[in-house]
Motif scaffolding. Structure first.
Motif, PDB file in Angstrom:
ATOM      1  N   ASN A  89       0.775  -1.436   0.146  1.00  0.00           N
ATOM      2  CA  ASN A  89       0.091  -0.155   0.290  1.00  0.00           C
ATOM      3  C   ASN A  89       0.704   1.360   0.568  1.00  0.00           C
ATOM      4  O   ASN A  89       0.443   1.957  -0.019  1.00  0.00           O
ATOM      5  N   PHE A  90       2.064   1.260   0.329  1.00  0.00           N
ATOM      6  CA  PHE A  90       3.208   1.936   0.281  1.00  0.00           C
ATOM      7  C   PHE A  90       3.941   1.659  -1.136  1.00  0.00           C
ATOM      8  O   PHE A  90       4.525   0.598  -0.955  1.00  0.00           O
ATOM      9  N   ARG A  91       4.487   2.911  -1.661  1.00  0.00           N
ATOM     10  CA  ARG A  91       5.087   2.792  -3.048  1.00  0.00           C
ATOM     11  C   ARG A  91       6.660   1.690  -2.763  1.00  0.00           C
ATOM     12  O   ARG A  91       6.985   0.953  -4.009  1.00  0.00           O
ATOM     13  N   GLY A  92       7.430   2.301  -1.734  1.00  0.00           N
ATOM     14  CA  GLY A  92       8.292   2.146  -1.563  1.00  0.00           C
ATOM     15  C   GLY A  92       8.518   0.111  -1.289  1.00  0.00           C
ATOM     16  O   GLY A  92       9.410   0.203  -1.366  1.00  0.00           O
ATOM     17  N   HIS A  93       7.487  -0.333  -0.661  1.00  0.00           N
ATOM     18  CA  HIS A  93       7.239  -1.598   0.083  1.00  0.00           C
ATOM     19  C   HIS A  93       7.400  -2.289  -1.300  1.00  0.00           C
ATOM     20  O   HIS A  93       7.893  -3.796  -1.169  1.00  0.00           O
ATOM     21  N   ALA A  94       7.197  -2.231  -1.998  1.00  0.00           N
ATOM     22  CA  ALA A  94       7.287  -2.666  -3.805  1.00  0.00           C
ATOM     23  C   ALA A  94       8.594  -3.676  -3.448  1.00  0.00           C
ATOM     24  O   ALA A  94       9.188  -4.046  -4.423  1.00  0.00           O
ATOM     25  N   ALA A  95       9.331  -2.278  -4.250  1.00  0.00           N
ATOM     26  CA  ALA A  95      10.476  -2.684  -4.249  1.00  0.00           C
ATOM     27  C   ALA A  95      10.812  -3.379  -2.892  1.00  0.00           C
ATOM     28  O   ALA A  95      12.397  -4.172  -4.000  1.00  0.00           O
ATOM     29  N   THR A 254       2.819  -1.312   4.974  1.00  0.00           N
ATOM     30  CA  THR A 254       3.513  -1.080   5.561  1.00  0.00           C
ATOM     31  C   THR A 254       4.949   0.634   4.577  1.00  0.00           C
ATOM     32  O   THR A 254       4.471   0.417   3.586  1.00  0.00           O
ATOM     33  N   PRO A 255       5.289   1.526   5.251  1.00  0.00           N
ATOM     34  CA  PRO A 255       6.237   2.111   4.548  1.00  0.00           C
ATOM     35  C   PRO A 255       7.615   1.460   4.322  1.00  0.00           C
ATOM     36  O   PRO A 255       8.565   1.759   2.915  1.00  0.00           O
ATOM     37  N   GLY A 256       7.677   0.060   4.617  1.00  0.00           N
ATOM     38  CA  GLY A 256       8.941  -0.940   4.897  1.00  0.00           C
ATOM     39  C   GLY A 256       9.042  -1.581   5.773  1.00  0.00           C
ATOM     40  O   GLY A 256       9.176  -1.417   6.271  1.00  0.00           O
TER      41      GLY A 256
END
Length: 285
Positions: A89-95, A254-256
């Motif tokens: 749900n946060f873009r950075g976590h997909a990375a 989560t943001p990461g």
């Protein structure tokens, strides 16, 4: 209001933060001759906040019900009616996972209550995984059984907010994303608490910052405003065609995540809500 679950003399009781300390709900109820609790889930399901405020208005009972020792926190409660998790749900976590960001809606999964622990408990790394991650999340506690809630009406069914540490057997989902429910369901893989904070004390939800910390190092941090889908949207989405029972908890993303290993200390810090801390231990083979 800020509420928690405490362990006192081997038994659990509800705690309420007040000026001067934490009031034990069980003692307060006995002193005021009221039926309150006995668990935090009962407080949520029974819509007891008004009755608790009335009992707290008795200064003598309030003073006598103050906890006299350092608090020993338990999970907010051990058996949420539903425990929904939201992924990517946060873009950075997909990375973090080397995957593409979902389009339209985030990932989601239900998890069993057997994975629930609380502040200070051990996260046990299972022998079935060689790479476990932990991630801080904002939790939404549903206060009224509901279905088909519109996003603009979501605040009316929210009891409060809590702090969550969500663990994942990451090596499993790197093999196959369909393993997500299994990778999230190990015992000790969802820590809840120590506080539930009612919306009137939260303020601007979008500005709340969520931070994952491992051994004192900030791994990732971001605000609710950076979510792909905000908590109100999530309440609407997960209540669509499906009953959300009072007491259900949504873990909003989560943001990461940080990799955790035997001996680590991991924290979820949710601004204005609380800091949740757990130690990590590798399971005996």
């Amino acid at each position: 209001m800020r509420l928690c679950t405490l362990t006192v003399d081997g038994r659990e009781d509800v705690g309420i933060a007040v000026d001067g300390g934490i009031v034990r709900l069980g003692v307060l109820a006995e002193l005021t001759g009221t039926t309150l609790g006995p668990t935090l889930l009962d407080v949520v399901v029974g819509d007891q906040l008004g009755s608790i405020r009335a009992a707290l208005a008795d200064p003598e009972a309030r003073a006598k019900a103050l906890l006299s020792a350092e608090p020993a926190f338990a999970p907010i409660y051990r058996h949420p009616p539903k425990l929904w998790g939201v992924g990517l749900n946060f873009r950075g976590h997909a990375a973090d996972l080397d995957v593409e960001q979902p389009v339209g809606t985030p990932g989601s999964y239900l998890r069993p209550s057997s994975c629930v622990i609380g502040h200070g408990d051990e996260i046990v790394l299972p022998v079935q995984s060689e790479r476990v991650t932990a991630e801080a999340e904002l939790g939404v506690v549903i206060g009224r059984t509901c279905r088909d809630v519109a996003p603009e009406d979501a605040p009316s069914v929210i009891f409060g907010y809590t702090t969550i540490l969500d663990m994942t057997a990451e090596d499993a989902i790197r093999v196959n994303p369909r393993y997500i429910p299994w990778s999230k369901a190990f015992d000790t893989f969802c820590s809840l608490g120590p506080w539930v904070v009612t919306p009137d004390e939260v303020g601007d939800l979008s500005s709340i910052r969520i931070t994952t910390v491992v051994n004192g190092e900030t791994i990732a941090t971001n605000q609710v405003s950076a979510m792909m889908r905000d908590p109100y949207w999530q309440v609407a989405h997960f209540s669509g065609g499906m009953t959300l029972d009072a007491g259900s908890v949504l873990s909003t993303g989560t943001p990461g995540a940080g990799v955790i290993q035997d001996g680590d200390v991991v924290e979820a810090v949710v601004e204005g809500i609380g800091t949740l801390r757990n130690t990590v231990r590798r399971a005996d083979r």
